[in-house]
Design an enzyme around this catalytic site. Structure first.
Site, PDB file in Angstrom:
ATOM      1  N   GLU A 199       0.884   5.914 -17.534  1.00 13.21           N
ATOM      2  CA  GLU A 199      -0.719   6.185 -17.140  1.00 13.21           C
ATOM      3  C   GLU A 199      -0.748   7.231 -15.966  1.00 13.21           C
ATOM      4  O   GLU A 199       0.335   7.560 -15.280  1.00 13.21           O
ATOM      5  CB  GLU A 199      -1.109   4.847 -16.487  1.00 13.21           C
ATOM      6  CG  GLU A 199      -0.515   4.269 -15.334  1.00 13.21           C
ATOM      7  CD  GLU A 199      -1.062   3.045 -14.642  1.00 13.21           C
ATOM      8  OE1 GLU A 199      -2.211   2.815 -14.548  1.00 13.21           O
ATOM      9  OE2 GLU A 199      -0.321   1.991 -14.327  1.00 13.21           O
ATOM     10  N   CYS A 557       5.610  -3.844  14.645  1.00 13.76           N
ATOM     11  CA  CYS A 557       4.868  -2.804  15.133  1.00 13.76           C
ATOM     12  C   CYS A 557       3.314  -2.852  14.943  1.00 13.76           C
ATOM     13  O   CYS A 557       2.678  -2.111  15.544  1.00 13.76           O
ATOM     14  CB  CYS A 557       5.209  -1.323  14.711  1.00 13.76           C
ATOM     15  SG  CYS A 557       4.939  -1.005  13.067  1.00 13.76           S
TER      16      CYS A 557
END
Length: 637
Positions: A199, A557
């Protein structure tokens, strides 16, 4: 896993057994879904997979309960506030709508199966699947009518369709035909975006303008060209953005196309009744949460429940859901990004045969090395992915001193990681290399350049002297030069190369053999350099799944990445893993700092060494250290 559902007095537990196998896929219209669910349930019950699905269902259920509890805590004032926030955000997102581009999504029809049928015409019209009794990669449309689909174990597929024919995978063949299709894509959009072997996304805006034809005609022409070039059929979707183009390509499968006009009203009408599961990025877990917690079934419901979405989800997640409700997707051509990781993995029947596991590891190392050499990549962090017989996923990683790419190096370090886990029963092994070494221009680093440790090893008993080469040529971010010694100081952030020119390595032969390297014998330094090259920095038991809070937010984080960003999340995981490994390495190995050597001045000679300056009490308030040494000498006399 729920078990209480029934119709009348007859319990039907399979109705609540929702797995990837029971989801509708192109070509599965008219399949008896309840029959498929029942067979999958009966064939899976009591297996390790079934137990793993139960654990996942329990986790999803707990998550849904938590979100419901949060939702109940919202007061009317809170809901009014978040409604204003949502309304404002919808206006801002609406302003970003771009209807000027035309995007085409091409999806090959049952690609692997179609290639095998093209290679063996006798398979035409027969139910066939590419894969094995362990796992199916894809199934043709004849097999899909029985409920057979990709990512389904072959033994379950055989139960659904006793006449099913299995064909082993042949990725070299699929890659060849994929290359042929991409040559066709290149004619319509030189910057097309390939998502996989079968694709791709194409921006056909310029092609439509230059040739003065409609997007539908371009799609028809492209599909015809692919069939003439390969003998394979494909389906196409045309829309104002990539999000909608992918949805459109699935509407008239196989061998069909669908055009969504570049008109806001047409987009809103199309998206209003679209089930949320049709959207890329919304999987089983997200669908369950949106449906069971908020009552969101279609994309139109996203806008109706916008206040709750803004209240319960992060900004990035809420924006994604609102964009889905508005039918807004990306229209710009993605910039080419340097690859940050490369990987291969293979699934097989669960086994604890160590010989078989090492054989699979060797095959993966060979494929990974070939891929890396084709793209001129060399990496420093190697990650081993394991899926046990009980479907537990483990990752083990190692950060090396040198950048590697060869089959031998990959297999050497991967084998060490695997050996530490044995004995174990596995059903999947994967290898991933990341933290590539690239120069400032973004081009891959020349592997012929050598490390400082290699220079020392090759010189035998020779020593690195500051007079052998310019100090400025060896300084980089990972090696510092002692001003008094002219020797490199290891700061445990070892890089596999420095900025020297290759010609400088010959200058080492002129070094003085009688010198000592930093107070240690050169043999000791050589042994340490060799051991650092072979020794792995660390292996980590950090689980990738535990890194993400609420599936989106990094617990370390705080960065947010949707679950659909598979490559980005893997690379983010590798970053934290490598960071942790480097910290462990720095904490476990003592720093070795060379002793200062006296640098003699040719003009002054040794007589300057014999002179000692004894400052008077008027100059300083404290006695210099050499005064004490002099007194001690007098006492000894």
């Amino acid at each position: 896993m729920e078990r209480g559902e029934s119709v009348g007095d007859t319990p039907r537990p399979w109705q609540s057994y929702h797995t990837v196998y029971t989801n509708a896929k192109a070509g599965m219209d008219g399949v008896d879904k309840e029959k498929v669910q029942r067979i999958v349930y009966e064939m899976s019950k009591g297996s390790k997979y079934f137990e793993n699905e139960e654990r996942k269902e329990a986790f999803i259920g707990q998550k849904i309960e938590n979100i419901r509890a949060q939702c109940e805590k919202l007061s009317e004032i809170d809901k009014s506030h978040f409604q204003r926030v949502a309304d404002k955000r919808i206006i801002e997102l609406e302003a970003t709508r771009d209807l000027s581009r035309i995007w085409l999504h091409v999806d090959m029809d049952a690609f692997y199966a179609a290639v095998e049928t093209l290679d063996s015409p006798s398979l035409r019209g027969k139910p066939m699947a590419v894969g094995s009794m362990s796992m199916i990669s894809t199934a043709n449309y004849e097999a899909r009518r029985f409920g057979v689909r990709a990512a389904m174990p072959g033994f379950i597929a055989r139960k659904l369709c006793p006449e099913l024919i299995f064909i082993p995978t042949d990725f070299k063949k699929y890659t060849y035909y994929s290359g042929l299709t991409r040559k066709v894509f290149q004619k319509y959009d030189p910057n097309f975006v390939a998502c996989s072997l079968d694709e791709a996304y194409l921006d056909i805006t310029d092609a439509c303008k230059e040739r003065g034809i409609s997007s539908g005609e371009i799609a028809e022409e492209l599909r015809t060209s692919i069939y003439e070039e390969t003998g394979l059929t494909c389906s196409a979707g045309i829309a104002p953005n990539r999000l909608l183009a992918k949805v459109c390509s699935d509407i008239n499968k196989p061998n069909g196309q669908f055009v969504l006009p570049n008109d806001r009203m047409a987009v809103m009408t199309f998206i209003s009744s679209l089930p949320i599961r049709k959207i890329g990025g919304i999987g089983k877990v997200t669908e369950h949460i949106l449906r069971d917690c908020l009552g969101i079934y279609t994309c139109e419901h996203m806008l109706q429940k916008s206040a709750l979405l803004c209240a319960l989800f992060s900004r990035s997640s809420a924006d994604f859901f609102l964009c889905v409700g508005l039918g807004i997707g990306k229209t710009d051509t993605p910039e080419a990004k340097l690859r940050k990781s490369i990987s291969n993995e293979r699934t097989f029947s669960a086994t604890s045969d160590e010989g078989f596991l090492y054989q699979k590891l060797a095959e993966l190392a060979d494929m990974l090395s070939t891929d890396m050499q084709n793209e001129c990549l060399r990496g420093r962090t190697l990650t081993l992915k394991l899926k046990t017989a009980s479907f537990e996923v483990r990752t083990r990683a190692v950060t090396l001193q040198n950048y590697i790419f060869s089959r031998e190096d990959i297999l050497k370090h991967a084998s060490k990681l695997l050996k530490a886990e044995l004995p174990i029963s596995l059903r999947l092994i994967g290898l991933r290399v990341s933290h590539f070494n690239e120069d400032k221009m973004g081009s891959p680093f020349d592997a012929k350049q050598k490390t400082l440790a290699e220079f020392i090893n090759e010189s035998g008993k020779h020593v690195v002297d500051s007079s052998s080469f310019g100090l400025s040529s060896i300084c980089d971010d990972h090696f510092k030069i002692g001003t008094a010694t002219g020797l490199p100081i290891d700061n445990h952030e070892t890089q596999s190369h420095d900025s020297r020119e290759p010609s400088n390595c010959n200058q080492l032969s002129d070094c003085n053999q009688s010198e000592k390297f930093g107070g240690n014998s050169l043999d000791t330094v050589n042994k340490r350099a060799n051991s650092m090259d072979d020794e792995t920095a660390s292996s980590s038991n950090l689980k990738e799944e535990s890194l993400w809070v609420d599936e989106y937010k990094c617990s370390l984080c705080g960065i947010e990445l949707p679950p659909s960003f598979v490559d980005e999340r893997q690379e983010h995981f590798d970053f934290h893993l490598a960071e942790r490994l480097q910290k462990e390495e720095s904490g476990s190995e003592p720093r070795i700092v060379p002793k200062p050597r006296s640098v003699h001045n040719d003009r002054t000679g040794n007589r300057n060494k014999q002179k000692k300056h004894k400052p008077s009490p008027e100059d300083i308030k404290h006695l210099p250290i050499d005064v004490f040494f002099v007194k001690r000498n007098h006492q000894n006399l």
